[in-house]
Design a protein around this motif. Structure first.
Motif, PDB file in Angstrom:
ATOM      1  N   PHE A  79       0.771  -1.357   0.147  1.00 48.30           N
ATOM      2  CA  PHE A  79       0.260   0.101  -0.069  1.00 48.30           C
ATOM      3  C   PHE A  79       0.940   1.299   0.052  1.00 48.30           C
ATOM      4  CE2 PHE A  79      -2.687   3.176   1.977  1.00 48.30           C
ATOM      5  CZ  PHE A  79      -3.849   3.098   1.113  1.00 48.30           C
ATOM      6  N   ASN A  80       0.500   2.003  -1.049  1.00 44.78           N
ATOM      7  CA  ASN A  80       1.241   3.470  -1.001  1.00 44.78           C
ATOM      8  C   ASN A  80       0.524   4.607  -0.482  1.00 44.78           C
ATOM      9  OD1 ASN A  80       2.289   5.954  -2.108  1.00 44.78           O
ATOM     10  ND2 ASN A  80       3.323   5.019  -3.888  1.00 44.78           N
ATOM     11  N   VAL A  81       0.878   4.995   0.609  1.00 48.20           N
ATOM     12  CA  VAL A  81       0.136   6.075   1.370  1.00 48.20           C
ATOM     13  C   VAL A  81      -0.101   7.102   0.611  1.00 48.20           C
ATOM     14  CG1 VAL A  81      -0.029   7.412   3.467  1.00 48.20           C
ATOM     15  CG2 VAL A  81       0.627   4.866   3.556  1.00 48.20           C
ATOM     16  N   ALA A  82       1.140   7.607  -0.089  1.00 43.88           N
ATOM     17  CA  ALA A  82       0.942   8.953  -0.882  1.00 43.88           C
ATOM     18  C   ALA A  82      -0.230   8.717  -2.102  1.00 43.88           C
ATOM     19  CB  ALA A  82       2.296   9.116  -1.397  1.00 43.88           C
ATOM     20  N   SER A  83       0.043   7.723  -2.674  1.00 41.80           N
ATOM     21  CA  SER A  83      -0.881   7.680  -3.754  1.00 41.80           C
ATOM     22  C   SER A  83      -2.174   7.097  -3.254  1.00 41.80           C
ATOM     23  CB  SER A  83      -0.295   6.785  -5.000  1.00 41.80           C
ATOM     24  OG  SER A  83      -0.297   5.380  -4.693  1.00 41.80           O
ATOM     25  N   ARG A  84      -2.265   6.489  -1.958  1.00 40.72           N
ATOM     26  CA  ARG A  84      -3.405   5.831  -1.545  1.00 40.72           C
ATOM     27  C   ARG A  84      -4.241   4.641  -2.196  1.00 40.72           C
ATOM     28  NH1 ARG A  84      -6.749  11.149   1.275  1.00 40.72           N
ATOM     29  NH2 ARG A  84      -4.834  11.675   2.483  1.00 40.72           N
ATOM     30  N   SER A  85      -3.245   3.804  -2.527  1.00 38.14           N
ATOM     31  CA  SER A  85      -3.430   2.984  -3.582  1.00 38.14           C
ATOM     32  C   SER A  85      -2.521   1.668  -3.528  1.00 38.14           C
ATOM     33  CB  SER A  85      -3.716   3.352  -5.265  1.00 38.14           C
ATOM     34  OG  SER A  85      -2.326   3.659  -5.442  1.00 38.14           O
ATOM     35  N   PHE A  86      -3.048   0.579  -4.144  1.00 37.48           N
ATOM     36  CA  PHE A  86      -2.057  -0.809  -3.671  1.00 37.48           C
ATOM     37  C   PHE A  86      -1.230  -0.785  -5.042  1.00 37.48           C
ATOM     38  CE2 PHE A  86      -5.110  -1.860  -0.685  1.00 37.48           C
ATOM     39  CZ  PHE A  86      -4.321  -2.682   0.471  1.00 37.48           C
ATOM     40  N   GLU A  87       0.072  -1.290  -4.743  1.00 38.61           N
ATOM     41  CA  GLU A  87       0.946  -1.407  -6.090  1.00 38.61           C
ATOM     42  C   GLU A  87       1.665  -2.709  -6.006  1.00 38.61           C
ATOM     43  OE1 GLU A  87       3.762   1.601  -5.332  1.00 38.61           O
ATOM     44  OE2 GLU A  87       2.468   3.360  -6.248  1.00 38.61           O
ATOM     45  N   SER A  88       1.573  -3.400  -7.083  1.00 40.68           N
ATOM     46  CA  SER A  88       2.462  -4.834  -7.296  1.00 40.68           C
ATOM     47  C   SER A  88       3.777  -4.678  -6.976  1.00 40.68           C
ATOM     48  CB  SER A  88       1.776  -5.436  -8.600  1.00 40.68           C
ATOM     49  OG  SER A  88       0.678  -5.769  -8.758  1.00 40.68           O
ATOM     50  N   ALA A  89       4.253  -5.459  -5.975  1.00 44.62           N
ATOM     51  CA  ALA A  89       5.714  -5.662  -5.590  1.00 44.62           C
ATOM     52  C   ALA A  89       6.207  -6.933  -5.866  1.00 44.62           C
ATOM     53  CB  ALA A  89       5.837  -5.472  -4.335  1.00 44.62           C
ATOM     54  N   LEU A  90       5.561  -8.086  -5.918  1.00 44.99           N
ATOM     55  CA  LEU A  90       6.059  -9.319  -6.313  1.00 44.99           C
ATOM     56  C   LEU A  90       5.016 -10.068  -7.115  1.00 44.99           C
ATOM     57  CD1 LEU A  90       7.447 -10.552  -2.869  1.00 44.99           C
ATOM     58  CD2 LEU A  90       8.810  -9.798  -4.583  1.00 44.99           C
ATOM     59  N   LEU A  91       5.474 -10.837  -8.024  1.00 45.73           N
ATOM     60  CA  LEU A  91       4.622 -11.760  -8.902  1.00 45.73           C
ATOM     61  C   LEU A  91       4.926 -13.054  -8.718  1.00 45.73           C
ATOM     62  CD1 LEU A  91       2.778 -11.944 -11.482  1.00 45.73           C
ATOM     63  CD2 LEU A  91       5.013 -11.631 -12.868  1.00 45.73           C
ATOM     64  N   TYR A  92       4.032 -13.832  -8.697  1.00 40.45           N
ATOM     65  CA  TYR A  92       4.040 -15.598  -8.744  1.00 40.45           C
ATOM     66  C   TYR A  92       3.324 -15.775 -10.127  1.00 40.45           C
ATOM     67  CZ  TYR A  92       3.675 -20.683  -7.705  1.00 40.45           C
ATOM     68  OH  TYR A  92       3.878 -21.859  -7.734  1.00 40.45           O
ATOM     69  N   SER A  93       4.247 -16.446 -10.844  1.00 35.95           N
ATOM     70  CA  SER A  93       3.576 -17.078 -12.249  1.00 35.95           C
ATOM     71  C   SER A  93       3.968 -18.586 -12.358  1.00 35.95           C
ATOM     72  CB  SER A  93       3.723 -16.208 -13.560  1.00 35.95           C
ATOM     73  OG  SER A  93       3.222 -16.828 -14.582  1.00 35.95           O
TER      74      SER A  93
END
Length: 384
Positions: free
Chosen positions: A298-312
């Motif tokens: 969670f990015n407090v500045a943009s107040r939204s979630f951002e993908s940090a890790l991926l599992y494929s």
């Protein structure tokens, strides 16, 4: 003659898999995938292509625990039955961890979303923080938010605890939300700094072909069934793409494969599928579609979630970093916290006291405890 049975309901019934085996008929399930279908012996002609897969949540959870060295976790999940996902994903995660990493300590805590305003959050937190700081939560967003807010009110600073929300993802309105237009909004906003979210990555292409297809679904439903909605859910979209994938298989299949459900199903295994207006998906060795999973911060500045890790699963057996995004831990050193218990505020340097429910010794207490024998020895020596 092609023999096929399609199941588009919300539940995967093992009976269909057994019938497909007896009749050598291809069974295509586009509902939610209960992993009872992951058995090529009992369901050799069944393919599970639905938008929800529970096995992948187990794999993703295991990889997260291994990556950050966590061996003790709490798991709070909704038992109201409003959305079966929460109980089902818990059952699958627990079984997966038991089968693959049995040394992991997982302690479940039940919460009824129907009684969310009266839930004893402080009591739950007291029990959890006696043995871990890593808390998985599977429930509607009011449950997640209420736990995070109560932890802050009980004295736990941002960074003391790690919250990990498990979400169904695109098309299901259960995302973790901090804003409820009440007096706790700012408390929740800061608390979400310690919240991670696990859910399928958004993979639907944002192009003119996809938008045109969505509009066709909307118009058809409005004209033929007098039902209007903003956008088709993932089950509708998946039913359509499953037909396209089957067409790709039939186009390359020989006469023998086309007349055998078992042989036809085998053509789906360990294979990737894509079309111009659908995402790129992978079907594993058990015939179950595997979504790409995103671990989001969670990015407090943009107040939204951002993908940090991926599992494929089709790309790697490990978690992969997402370019341009860091895990952004809320701890003082910026590193992932340990799962060992601490007192409120200890990890972020903001502790102003030790509440009664803080049952574990803090660092300064250990120092004092170690000095006491030395002081007593010195006093005794001086007296002699």
């Amino acid at each position: 003659m092609l023999k096929q049975f399609g199941s588009a309901g919300c539940d995967a019934n093992p009976i269909f898999g057994q019938l497909g085996r007896e009749w050598d008929m291809l069974v295509v399930n586009t509902g939610s995938v209960h992993s009872s279908l992951r058995d090529r012996t009992s369901s050799p002609s069944t393919i599970a292509l639905g938008p929800l897969q529970f096995e992948i949540y187990g794999s993703t959870t295991r990889l997260i625990l291994e990556k950050f060295g966590w061996t003790s976790i709490a798991y709070v999940y909704d038992t109201s039955g409003r959305l079966p996902f929460h109980s089902l994903v818990f059952q699958r995660i627990r079984l997966h961890l038991k089968e693959t990493v049995p040394h992991i300590q997982l302690v479940p805590f039940r919460a009824n979303a129907s009684e969310i305003r009266q839930a004893p959050y402080s009591s739950i937190l007291r029990q959890i923080t006696k043995f871990t700081r890593i808390i998985f939560v599977s429930g509607a967003h009011p449950l997640i938010r209420s736990l995070v807010v109560q932890a802050r009110k009980d004295g736990w600073a941002v960074g003391d605890l790690v919250w990990i929300a498990l979400q169904p993802g695109l098309g299901f309105k259960t995302s973790a939300l901090w804003e409820q237009n009440d007096t706790d909004d700012m408390v929740a906003l800061q608390g979400f700094r310690s919240l991670l979210k696990i859910q399928p990555c958004i993979q639907r292409p944002n192009n003119s072909q996809t938008l045109g297809l969505l509009n066709q679904f909307i118009n058809y439903t409005k004209v033929n069934y007098n039902v209007t909605y903003e956008e088709p859910n993932e089950f509708v979209f998946t039913g359509f793409t499953a037909v396209l994938w089957l067409a790709q298989i039939l186009h390359k299949a020989g006469t023998k494969e086309a007349h055998s459900g078992k042989l036809l199903a085998s053509q789906f295994l360990n294979r990737s599928f894509s079309t111009p207006n659908t995402a790129h998906y992978y079907v594993d060795e058990q015939g179950e579609r595997q979504n790409r999973m995103c671990i989001m911060t969670f990015n407090v500045a943009s107040r939204s979630f951002e993908s940090a890790l991926l599992y494929s699963r089709e790309i790697s057996k490990d978690l992969l970093p997402v370019d341009g995004t860091n895990m952004n831990w809320a701890t003082l050193d910026g590193l992932p916290p340990s799962d060992h218990p601490v007192c409120p505020g200890a990890s972020s340097g903001t502790s102003s006291g030790y509440p009664p429910f803080c049952t574990r010794d803090s660092g300064w207490r250990n120092v004092v405890r170690g000095l006491i024998p030395c002081i007593l020895y010195y006093l005794q020596a001086s007296a002699q």
